[in-house]
Design an enzyme around this catalytic site. Structure first.
Site, PDB file in Angstrom:
ATOM      1  N   TYR A   1      29.276 -17.907  27.681  1.00 58.61           N
ATOM      2  CA  TYR A   1      28.650 -16.921  26.407  1.00 58.61           C
ATOM      3  C   TYR A   1      29.255 -15.317  26.863  1.00 58.61           C
ATOM      4  O   TYR A   1      30.128 -14.654  26.360  1.00 58.61           O
ATOM      5  CB  TYR A   1      27.357 -16.982  25.996  1.00 58.61           C
ATOM      6  CG  TYR A   1      26.823 -15.860  25.153  1.00 58.61           C
ATOM      7  CD1 TYR A   1      27.439 -15.818  23.848  1.00 58.61           C
ATOM      8  CD2 TYR A   1      26.015 -15.037  25.833  1.00 58.61           C
ATOM      9  CE1 TYR A   1      26.923 -14.725  23.136  1.00 58.61           C
ATOM     10  CE2 TYR A   1      25.457 -13.911  24.815  1.00 58.61           C
ATOM     11  CZ  TYR A   1      25.918 -13.769  23.779  1.00 58.61           C
ATOM     12  OH  TYR A   1      25.606 -12.815  22.905  1.00 58.61           O
TER      13      TYR A   1
ATOM     14  N   SER B   1      27.038  -7.209  24.305  1.00 56.04           N
ATOM     15  CA  SER B   1      25.650  -7.722  24.721  1.00 56.04           C
ATOM     16  C   SER B   1      25.490  -7.052  26.423  1.00 56.04           C
ATOM     17  O   SER B   1      26.591  -7.034  26.906  1.00 56.04           O
ATOM     18  CB  SER B   1      25.653  -9.122  25.035  1.00 56.04           C
ATOM     19  OG  SER B   1      24.478  -9.667  25.735  1.00 56.04           O
TER      20      SER B   1
ATOM     21  N   LYS C   1      32.036 -12.189  25.784  1.00 59.05           N
ATOM     22  CA  LYS C   1      31.802 -10.893  25.201  1.00 59.05           C
ATOM     23  C   LYS C   1      32.536 -10.039  26.140  1.00 59.05           C
ATOM     24  O   LYS C   1      33.342  -9.093  25.406  1.00 59.05           O
ATOM     25  CB  LYS C   1      30.295 -10.543  25.213  1.00 59.05           C
ATOM     26  CG  LYS C   1      29.484 -11.340  24.483  1.00 59.05           C
ATOM     27  CD  LYS C   1      29.717 -10.851  23.042  1.00 59.05           C
ATOM     28  CE  LYS C   1      28.772 -11.630  21.978  1.00 59.05           C
ATOM     29  NZ  LYS C   1      29.228 -11.459  20.485  1.00 59.05           N
TER      30      LYS C   1
HETATM   31  P1  NAD Z   1      23.145 -14.994  14.704  1.00 54.03           P
HETATM   32  O1  NAD Z   1      23.492 -16.736  15.220  1.00 54.03           O
HETATM   33  O2  NAD Z   1      21.797 -15.211  14.011  1.00 54.03           O
HETATM   34  O3  NAD Z   1      24.377 -14.692  13.969  1.00 54.03           O
HETATM   35  C1  NAD Z   1      25.785 -15.090  14.190  1.00 54.03           C
HETATM   36  C2  NAD Z   1      26.401 -15.451  12.676  1.00 54.03           C
HETATM   37  O4  NAD Z   1      27.589 -15.805  12.711  1.00 54.03           O
HETATM   38  C3  NAD Z   1      25.741 -16.669  12.329  1.00 54.03           C
HETATM   39  O5  NAD Z   1      25.258 -16.434  10.691  1.00 54.03           O
HETATM   40  C4  NAD Z   1      26.840 -17.651  12.071  1.00 54.03           C
HETATM   41  O6  NAD Z   1      26.766 -18.475  10.906  1.00 54.03           O
HETATM   42  C5  NAD Z   1      27.945 -16.733  12.155  1.00 54.03           C
HETATM   43  N1  NAD Z   1      29.228 -17.126  12.631  1.00 54.03           N
HETATM   44  C6  NAD Z   1      29.158 -17.858  13.918  1.00 54.03           C
HETATM   45  N2  NAD Z   1      30.564 -18.250  14.069  1.00 54.03           N
HETATM   46  C7  NAD Z   1      31.331 -18.028  13.109  1.00 54.03           C
HETATM   47  C8  NAD Z   1      32.298 -18.242  12.631  1.00 54.03           C
HETATM   48  N3  NAD Z   1      33.515 -18.737  13.416  1.00 54.03           N
HETATM   49  N4  NAD Z   1      32.752 -17.764  11.356  1.00 54.03           N
HETATM   50  C9  NAD Z   1      32.074 -17.220  10.625  1.00 54.03           C
HETATM   51  N5  NAD Z   1      30.882 -17.150  10.769  1.00 54.03           N
HETATM   52  C10 NAD Z   1      30.352 -17.345  12.081  1.00 54.03           C
HETATM   53  O7  NAD Z   1      23.214 -14.298  15.881  1.00 54.03           O
HETATM   54  P2  NAD Z   1      22.492 -12.806  16.068  1.00 54.03           P
HETATM   55  O8  NAD Z   1      21.492 -12.790  16.840  1.00 54.03           O
HETATM   56  O9  NAD Z   1      22.529 -12.133  14.623  1.00 54.03           O
HETATM   57  O10 NAD Z   1      23.566 -12.234  16.895  1.00 54.03           O
HETATM   58  C11 NAD Z   1      25.020 -11.614  16.228  1.00 54.03           C
HETATM   59  C12 NAD Z   1      25.768 -11.057  17.399  1.00 54.03           C
HETATM   60  O11 NAD Z   1      25.086 -10.126  18.311  1.00 54.03           O
HETATM   61  C13 NAD Z   1      26.542 -12.198  17.906  1.00 54.03           C
HETATM   62  O12 NAD Z   1      27.778 -11.901  18.229  1.00 54.03           O
HETATM   63  C14 NAD Z   1      25.569 -12.505  19.507  1.00 54.03           C
HETATM   64  O13 NAD Z   1      26.360 -12.811  20.315  1.00 54.03           O
HETATM   65  C15 NAD Z   1      25.444 -10.684  19.481  1.00 54.03           C
HETATM   66  N6  NAD Z   1      24.191 -10.315  20.307  1.00 54.03           N
HETATM   67  C16 NAD Z   1      22.958 -11.134  19.993  1.00 54.03           C
HETATM   68  C17 NAD Z   1      21.930 -10.838  20.980  1.00 54.03           C
HETATM   69  C18 NAD Z   1      20.621 -11.400  20.518  1.00 54.03           C
HETATM   70  O14 NAD Z   1      19.791 -11.560  21.454  1.00 54.03           O
HETATM   71  N7  NAD Z   1      20.402 -11.801  19.188  1.00 54.03           N
HETATM   72  C19 NAD Z   1      21.961 -10.087  21.993  1.00 54.03           C
HETATM   73  C20 NAD Z   1      23.060  -9.543  22.315  1.00 54.03           C
HETATM   74  C21 NAD Z   1      24.245  -9.818  21.319  1.00 54.03           C
HETATM   75  N1  UFG Z   2      11.101 -16.130  29.193  1.00 52.20           N
HETATM   76  C1  UFG Z   2      10.237 -16.848  29.563  1.00 52.20           C
HETATM   77  N2  UFG Z   2       9.620 -18.071  28.762  1.00 52.20           N
HETATM   78  C2  UFG Z   2      10.573 -18.328  27.702  1.00 52.20           C
HETATM   79  C3  UFG Z   2      11.735 -17.371  27.576  1.00 52.20           C
HETATM   80  C4  UFG Z   2      12.024 -16.423  28.377  1.00 52.20           C
HETATM   81  O1  UFG Z   2       9.429 -16.696  30.461  1.00 52.20           O
HETATM   82  O2  UFG Z   2      10.323 -19.306  27.195  1.00 52.20           O
HETATM   83  C5  UFG Z   2      11.446 -14.910  30.106  1.00 52.20           C
HETATM   84  C6  UFG Z   2      12.742 -14.892  30.662  1.00 52.20           C
HETATM   85  O3  UFG Z   2      12.800 -15.374  32.069  1.00 52.20           O
HETATM   86  C7  UFG Z   2      13.282 -13.382  30.917  1.00 52.20           C
HETATM   87  C8  UFG Z   2      12.612 -12.820  29.529  1.00 52.20           C
HETATM   88  O4  UFG Z   2      11.493 -13.878  28.988  1.00 52.20           O
HETATM   89  O5  UFG Z   2      12.447 -12.853  31.938  1.00 52.20           O
HETATM   90  C9  UFG Z   2      13.594 -12.792  28.140  1.00 52.20           C
HETATM   91  O6  UFG Z   2      14.063 -13.708  28.120  1.00 52.20           O
HETATM   92  P1  UFG Z   2      15.096 -13.862  27.010  1.00 52.20           P
HETATM   93  O7  UFG Z   2      15.688 -15.218  26.993  1.00 52.20           O
HETATM   94  O8  UFG Z   2      14.435 -13.613  25.489  1.00 52.20           O
HETATM   95  O9  UFG Z   2      16.261 -12.902  27.124  1.00 52.20           O
HETATM   96  P2  UFG Z   2      17.495 -12.758  28.155  1.00 52.20           P
HETATM   97  O10 UFG Z   2      17.387 -11.386  28.764  1.00 52.20           O
HETATM   98  O11 UFG Z   2      17.249 -13.913  29.083  1.00 52.20           O
HETATM   99  O12 UFG Z   2      18.817 -12.831  27.292  1.00 52.20           O
HETATM  100  C10 UFG Z   2      18.886 -12.385  26.180  1.00 52.20           C
HETATM  101  C11 UFG Z   2      19.910 -13.059  25.430  1.00 52.20           C
HETATM  102  C12 UFG Z   2      21.326 -12.966  26.259  1.00 52.20           C
HETATM  103  C13 UFG Z   2      21.473 -11.437  26.077  1.00 52.20           C
HETATM  104  C14 UFG Z   2      20.801 -10.921  26.725  1.00 52.20           C
HETATM  105  C15 UFG Z   2      20.831  -9.262  26.774  1.00 52.20           C
HETATM  106  O13 UFG Z   2      19.526 -14.615  25.422  1.00 52.20           O
HETATM  107  O14 UFG Z   2      22.126 -13.761  25.290  1.00 52.20           O
HETATM  108  O15 UFG Z   2      19.189 -11.043  26.280  1.00 52.20           O
HETATM  109  O16 UFG Z   2      20.971  -8.634  25.432  1.00 52.20           O
HETATM  110  F1  UFG Z   2      22.694 -11.484  26.597  1.00 52.20           F
END
Ligand code: NAD
Ligand code: UFG
Length: 361
Positions: A149, A124, A153
């Protein structure tokens, strides 16, 4: 030979499964459904017209993970499974370290045992921390996650570096996602946050569909165009395509390498509200609030390394991201929730599918 997709029932995982199946890969999904619903996998099958095995297994359960490797010929792993809520990781850090770090160690131990050494890992942009880096952010930027979190990573990235140092046959891609949004163009799969969304786009979509009254904009005094925070939003299907490129790359080169997956463009919160209103014709009422602690003012990627070395480039613009988010939200106002209810209530076709979900032996 199959690709094991951990966390394949989740938001990014389910979209990547569609992409993998469309590209002709055989896949096996492993997910404990802790933050997802098996209806997502049923819809992946519906969209692609293809079948695959899915195991309801926790990554921490080494015996059952081992059985998955025994039962299948696995060639490479795409590892999405993990917990991802920043606030929750602050209040319950041990759960996050155990699930994310120990889960990855368990997976790698089993991979090592079965001589499977090709891995794509969901990292991330959060590993870069909230301040002190030049924008746009390159992969060489200072690492400094500011919450548990993000530190899971970072730790996993370090562990994977060490795994490679100990055995140069490993080939590992660390994909640092920026802000994934959007949904599959069919509107059948998308992001289904449990409870109040933490992230901007699902919150905007829930306001537009009438589930929430108004958006709170966290801070309007940042040094940005309009004072609100700027981020790099990337369509989840472009992200999914990045995984296919990374998968291809790790087949031909050993090593461990990190890649930013973002568009390289920054949009402010208010620009996102406007883009969503324009693309969907829906009003999104909002009010200004205090800054959210820990937020960066501006964060967007320099994605040129992924372009050069993976041959990957995002193709969907902000309008498509908003339209696709809305199609999913409008057609599924409660996400996969209805199906969860149906599952409990009667012997529906969905329940039939739930029985298809393999339980550990
Ligand atoms: P998500 O929660 O929708 O998907 C994660 C999946 O992993 C879920 O289906 C959950 O049930 C499964 N899981 C969690 N722990 C587990 C375990 N111990 N065993 C088996 N399954 C397990 O999240 P997502 O948004 O699809 O994110 C996928 C990956 O990408 C995650 O590792 C997350 O940290 C990373 N990521 C997400 C974002 C974002 O904004 N969505 C940004 C950066 C990185
Ligand atoms: N924001 C609002 N109102 C809300 C939610 C968000 O104003 O209700 C603003 C935040 O302050 C920020 C922007 O919208 O300026 C984006 O916020 P997000 O929470 O959507 O995303 P972030 O960049 O803060 O964080 C996300 C994930 C993290 C990840 C990161 C980079 O939550 O886990 O993107 O991938 F690490």
């Amino acid at each position: 030979m199959a690709i094991l997709v951990t966390g394949g029932a989740g938001y990014i995982g389910s979209h990547t499964c569609v992409e993998l199946l469309n590209e002709g890969y055989e896949i096996i999904v492993l997910d404990n459904l802790s933050n997802s619903n098996d209806e997502a996998l049923r819809r992946v099958k519906e969209i692609t017209g293809k079948q695959f095995k899915a195991y309801n297994i926790d990554l921490l359960d080494k015996e059952h993970v081992t059985n998955v490797f025994k039962e299948n010929k696995i060639d490479s792993v795409i590892h999405f499974a993990g917990l991802k809520a920043v606030g929750e990781s602050v209040s319950d850090p041990l759960r996050y370290y155990k699930n994310n770090v120990t889960g990855t160690i368990t997976l790698c131990e089993v991979m090592q045992q079965f001589e499977v050494k090709k891995l794509v890992f969901s990292s991330s942009a959060t590993v870069y921390g909230a301040s002190g880096n030049n924008i746009p952010i390159t992969e060489e930027a200072r690492i400094g996650a500011t919450n548990p979190y993000g530190r899971t990573k970072h730790m996993i990235e370090e562990i994977l570096q060490d795994v490679y140092r100990s055995d140069n046959e490993w080939s590992i891609a660390l994909l640092r996602y920026f802000n994934p949004i959007g949904a599959h163009k069919t509107g059948r799969i998308g992001e289904d946050p449990s409870g109040i969304p933490n992230n901007l786009m699902p919150y905007i979509a829930q306001v537009a569909v009438g589930k929430r009254q108004e958006l709170q904009v966290f801070g309007n005094d940042y040094p940005t165009r309009d004072g609100t925070g700027v981020r790099d939003y990337i369509h989840v299907d472009d992200l999914a395509a990045g995984h296919i490129k990374a998968l291809k790359k790790i087949q031909i080169t050993n090593g461990v390498d990190a890649f930013n997956l973002g568009t390289g463009k920054g949009y402010s919160v208010l620009e996102m509200v406007n883009a969503f209103e324009r693309a969907t014709n829906q009003k999104v009422p909002y009010r200004m609030e205090e800054r959210r602690p820990g937020d960066a003012a501006i964060c967007y990627a320099n994605p040129s390394k992924a372009r050069k070395l993976l041959g990957w480039q995002p193709t969907r613009d902000i309008d498509v991201m908003c339209e696709d988010t809305w199609r999913w939200q409008y057609n599924n106002p409660n996400g996969y929730e209805i199906v969860k209810e149906t599952n409990k209530a009667s012997k529906s076709p969905v329940q039939q599918h739930a029985a298809d979900f393999l339980m550990p032996k």
